[in-house]
Scaffold this motif. Structure first.
Motif, PDB file in Angstrom:
ATOM      1  N   LEU A 173      30.697   3.437 -48.546  1.00  0.00           N
ATOM      2  CA  LEU A 173      29.625   2.497 -48.252  1.00  0.00           C
ATOM      3  C   LEU A 173      29.176   1.872 -49.563  1.00  0.00           C
TER       4      LEU A 173
ATOM      5  N   ARG B  37      26.895  -1.178 -51.888  1.00  0.00           N
ATOM      6  CA  ARG B  37      25.880  -2.211 -52.110  1.00  0.00           C
ATOM      7  C   ARG B  37      26.187  -2.881 -53.444  1.00  0.00           C
TER       8      ARG B  37
ATOM      9  N   TRP C  28      23.932  -1.315 -46.103  1.00  0.00           N
ATOM     10  CA  TRP C  28      25.170  -0.975 -46.805  1.00  0.00           C
ATOM     11  C   TRP C  28      26.349  -1.684 -46.140  1.00  0.00           C
TER      12      TRP C  28
END
Length: 518
Positions: free
Chosen positions: A366, A368, A391
């Motif tokens: 995940l 960002r 995310w």
């Protein structure tokens, strides 16, 4: 280098360098160099050609052609007036191109001479009203586009472009078989430059030359080229040559930066000319796109006396967001990892509920990052699902070690990476299911010494059907791109199925490997 004041959109890149280093080379092609001043003027002319065709900011312009300096003239030209470039994969079959055109609805279409007929057929089949303007990358100055550029003004329209608007709409296949248009904004690309600026090992300068042979319809090809151009480095741009010609190009253009996929690195070093080729100009090899084995990597490190950088990223991230840095390659540590994140990038390994798992445990990556896409064109539900809880759910499975290095071990999405090209099993299966006599099928990737993985189709024929592998392969070639076509067909009487009716591909893969190794 973070030029936050000078470069606010991609169109500002040629504007900036035409002011400070007008005579320096920006691009190098088969016809020789294109200076920053020339690139700025030509992109202005293209901007005026596009505007004269009543293409307005926020619209899309398609491009179908192999790598050439003209690609960047068109990219910067349309971006200067707030129009997004839609680079099309010239390897796609006609039905695949039509599906993308119908989804993206471009207002104008630039086509290299080699693909002019394909462009016209794709437009006609899509039902769109879209003008096709031809150019000839092999004979500059002798095309419809050249005539229009000659007649157009070279003045910059100085359009106020919103940095968050899409600069490039890049299509990548989805697990559902439907193409996804990844919206890559000006700001996403420029924020990635900020991440690199904060990375101590990043050191591109205006003295560098990058050799770009990776396809410019791929995030890697265009993303790394923009990375170089943003830093004032020249980009030598060619279509992917065979390994012998690649070695000759390196010796001729003397690049300092060399981005390649692992398959190409191996093929280049396997070539008979590699032993005597002068590769001394190369100071950094950047590799990504598919896994590389530890043995081939160590061989490359010994054969080429330069630094190596590996990165992990996706179309959705504009380019690489994790790096295995040069000093880590030199020290031979963590060579099987894809490195650790750039500054400002967050990466975690999570379970199916999005909860972070302990180091060493496999889960989904995940992510960002400031460089993330603004979403998928015309697919709000898919965008919401892929970017839930703040995310980006990459679909890649792997783990993090105790030192913060990340390792990819599988792909949640059943994606096959063959020679650096992404192939989703669903795409292959949907093509096979259109063929008479195929009852059930599954596409899997099997290890391949040359391509990393090869596409293998496992087929259950209908009762009394007589299927021939070569004929199935030939029929697939009419429906999907050549690199997606199965390299081999395995006929079976049944597929391993779960209680919910899904094919257990990991079991199937093991069965086929065991069968072929007997």
């Amino acid at each position: 280098m973070w030029l936050y004041s000078e470069i606010r959109t991609l169109g500002d890149i040629p504007r900036h360098y035409s002011r400070i280093t007008p005579a320096a080379p920006a691009l190098i092609g088969a016809d020789g160099p294109v200076s920053w001043s020339q690139l700025d003027i030509r992109s202005n002319q293209i901007a005026n050609v596009v505007a004269a065709a009543d293409v307005v900011p926020g619209a899309r312009v398609a491009l179908l052609g192999k790598n050439s300096t003209r690609y960047f003239e068109i990219l910067f030209g349309v971006n200067k007036i707030g129009v997004a470039l839609l680079p099309l994969n010239w390897r796609l079959a006609l039905p695949e191109l039509v599906a993308i055109l119908q989804d993206a609805s471009p207002d104008l279409f630039f086509a290299d001479r080699e693909y002019a007929d394909v462009a016209e057929k794709a437009i006609a089949s899509s039902g769109l009203r879209c003008r096709v303007i031809g150019y000839d990358s092999t004979r500059p100055g002798r095309s419809a586009l050249d005539e229009l550029m000659s007649a157009a003004s070279s003045d910059d329209q100085v359009v106020d472009v919103n940095p968050w608007h899409t600069a490039i709409l890049m299509y990548t296949s989805g697990t559902t078989g439907k193409p996804k248009g990844v919206q890559l904004s000006h700001q996403s690309y420029l924020y990635l430059r900020l991440c690199e600026h904060l990375e101590p090992s990043f050191s591109y300068t205006s003295e560098d030359v990058m050799l770009t042979v990776m396809p410019l319809f791929h995030a890697m090809g265009v993303g790394l080229s923009l990375q170089a151009l943003y830093n004032g480095a020249a980009v030598a741009v060619y279509s992917m040559p065979d390994p012998g010609k690649l070695l000759a190009l390196i010796q001729h253009d003397r690049p300092t930066l060399l981005p390649l996929i692992p398959t190409v690195i191996q093929m280049m070093l396997d070539h008979p000319d590699a032993a005597t080729a002068d590769l001394s100009s190369v100071r950094v090899v950047v590799y990504a796109g598919s896994p590389i084995g530890l043995s081939p990597l160590k061989r490359a490190l010994q054969a080429m006396t330069c630094d190596f950088i590996q990165f992990y990223g996706a179309t959705e991230t504009c380019a690489g967001v994790t790096f295995l840095r040069p000093d880590q390659h030199r020290r031979g540590i963590k060579l099987e990892s894809c490195g650790s994140p750039l500054p400002l990038v967050e990466l975690k390994v999570a379970d199916s509920d999005g909860n972070e798992v302990p180091d060493g445990q496999v889960g989904e990556f995940l992510l960002r990052s400031p460089s993330l896409t603004t979403g998928y064109h015309n697919q709000p539900d898919f965008t919401a699902h892929a970017f839930r809880d703040g995310w980006y759910h990459t679909g890649d499975a792997g783990y993090r070690d105790a030192d913060g290095f990340f390792y990819i071990v599988d792909r949640v999405k059943d994606m096959i990476i063959t020679g650096g090209e992404n192939v989703y099993s669903t795409e292959v299966e949907q093509a096979l299911q259109q063929i008479s006599g195929v009852q059930l099928c599954a596409a899997i990737g099997l290890p391949d010494a040359k391509w990393g993985e090869r596409v293998v189709a496992v087929v259950v024929p209908e009762p009394n059907a007589v299927l021939v592998a070569e004929q199935l392969i030939a029929q697939c070639r009419e429906l999907i791109a050549g690199y997606k076509v199965p390299k081999e067909i395995v006929f079976v009487s049944s597929l391993p199925i779960t209680a919910s009716g899904k094919v257990m591909k990991s079991v199937l893969r093991d069965e086929i490997i065991a069968q072929t190794s007997r």
